[in-house]
Enzyme design. Structure first.
Site, PDB file in Angstrom:
ATOM      1  N   GLY A   1     -56.193  26.201   9.030  1.00 37.42           N
ATOM      2  CA  GLY A   1     -55.715  26.470  10.176  1.00 37.42           C
ATOM      3  C   GLY A   1     -54.968  27.646  10.156  1.00 37.42           C
TER       4      GLY A   1
ATOM      5  N   GLN B   1     -47.908  33.408  12.384  1.00 39.71           N
ATOM      6  CA  GLN B   1     -48.234  33.622  10.958  1.00 39.71           C
ATOM      7  C   GLN B   1     -48.853  34.940  10.521  1.00 39.71           C
ATOM      8  OE1 GLN B   1     -50.221  29.663  10.466  1.00 39.71           O
ATOM      9  NE2 GLN B   1     -49.255  29.676   8.487  1.00 39.71           N
TER      10      GLN B   1
ATOM     11  N   CYS C   1     -49.375  25.077   3.482  1.00 37.22           N
ATOM     12  CA  CYS C   1     -49.508  25.980   4.781  1.00 37.22           C
ATOM     13  C   CYS C   1     -49.318  27.524   3.799  1.00 37.22           C
ATOM     14  CB  CYS C   1     -47.855  26.003   5.019  1.00 37.22           C
ATOM     15  SG  CYS C   1     -47.292  27.146   6.380  1.00 37.22           S
ATOM     16  N   LEU C   2     -50.546  28.070   4.972  1.00 42.21           N
ATOM     17  CA  LEU C   2     -50.615  29.541   4.126  1.00 42.21           C
ATOM     18  C   LEU C   2     -49.586  30.416   3.937  1.00 42.21           C
ATOM     19  CD1 LEU C   2     -53.931  30.284   6.196  1.00 42.21           C
ATOM     20  CD2 LEU C   2     -53.809  29.657   3.864  1.00 42.21           C
TER      21      LEU C   2
ATOM     22  N   HIS D   1     -49.458  20.679  12.656  1.00 41.41           N
ATOM     23  CA  HIS D   1     -49.048  21.489  11.857  1.00 41.41           C
ATOM     24  C   HIS D   1     -48.854  23.116  12.737  1.00 41.41           C
ATOM     25  CE1 HIS D   1     -48.308  23.639   7.792  1.00 41.41           C
ATOM     26  NE2 HIS D   1     -48.605  24.358   8.506  1.00 41.41           N
ATOM     27  N   GLU D   2     -50.058  23.446  13.301  1.00 44.87           N
ATOM     28  CA  GLU D   2     -49.996  24.674  13.833  1.00 44.87           C
ATOM     29  C   GLU D   2     -49.207  24.637  15.152  1.00 44.87           C
ATOM     30  OE1 GLU D   2     -51.096  26.651  11.922  1.00 44.87           O
ATOM     31  OE2 GLU D   2     -52.460  25.668  10.808  1.00 44.87           O
TER      32      GLU D   2
ATOM     33  N   HIS E   1     -45.512  25.549  13.985  1.00 45.96           N
ATOM     34  CA  HIS E   1     -45.564  26.744  13.987  1.00 45.96           C
ATOM     35  C   HIS E   1     -45.349  27.550  15.368  1.00 45.96           C
ATOM     36  CE1 HIS E   1     -46.297  27.752   9.823  1.00 45.96           C
ATOM     37  NE2 HIS E   1     -47.650  27.296   9.775  1.00 45.96           N
TER      38      HIS E   1
HETATM   39 ZN    ZN Z   1     -48.678  26.655   8.162  1.00 48.56          ZN
END
Ligand code: ZN
Length: 182
Positions: A46, A51, A88-89, A130-131, A134
């Site tokens: 995701g 991000q 998380c990226l 999660h997204e 963000h």
């Molecule tokens: Zn993340």
């Protein structure tokens, strides 16, 4: 196809509240495409617009071979919860147990402005939560138990990418998140 640099923990945009999309135009569709390309290339499960440095309420996911996106999401969470590793990226290398609602009903819009409802459980529900976090400037480390959060912050401080000089902090893919990055 336009792969964008992924912003890392410490970048202020990850702590900013994203604003709702009002124009469902070509620019939005380009953003959805950039998010999708960047997520798939990482690879991640995701990715949210902040991000890649865009403060709009848009995210994408790639779960079990299904790729999707959602604009201006509103979530309805189940009371039943799930436990499992989350990553998380924007926090490369970290995967820590994080409690989330087991299932979610997400309402919002697609890139053309059509209303959509996404129902998900397990990993899809985790990704959507999660997204959406963000988009509110919330990171998954904020959702950990105090003990695990302490461990996470220690790992972040000790990681080689943390505190690199000169904003924005970016890391070139691939991201070592074991496919758990969101
Ligand atoms: Zn993340």
């Amino acid at each position: 196809m336009a792969i964008q640099p992924i912003r890392l923990f410490g970048d202020p945009i990850l702590r900013s509240k994203a604003v709702p999309v009002t124009d469902f135009d070509q620019e939005l569709r380009r953003l959805v495409q950039d998010l999708t390309d960047t997520m798939l290339e990482a690879p991640g499960a995701g990715l949210a617009a902040p991000q890649i440095g865009v403060g709009l309420r848009v995210f994408t996911w790639s779960i079990e071979g299904v790729v999707g996106h959602l604009v201006n999401p509103v979530l309805d969470l189940s009371e039943e919860t799930q436990d499992g590793d989350e990553g998380c990226l924007s926090i490369p290398g970290l995967a820590i147990d994080c409690r989330r609602a087991l299932s979610v009903v997400a309402t919002g819009f697609d890139q053309y402005g059509e209303p959509v409802v996404i129902e998900g459980s397990q990993l899809l529900a985790r990704a959507i939560q999660h997204e959406t976090d963000h988009l509110d400037g919330v990171l998954f480390v904020d959702r950990l138990t105090p003990e695990l959060r302490k461990q996470a912050m220690k790992e972040i401080r000790e990681s080689d990418w943390f505190g690199l000089s000169g904003p924005p902090t970016v890391k070139v893919s691939p991201h070592p998140t074991g496919g758990l990055g969101l």
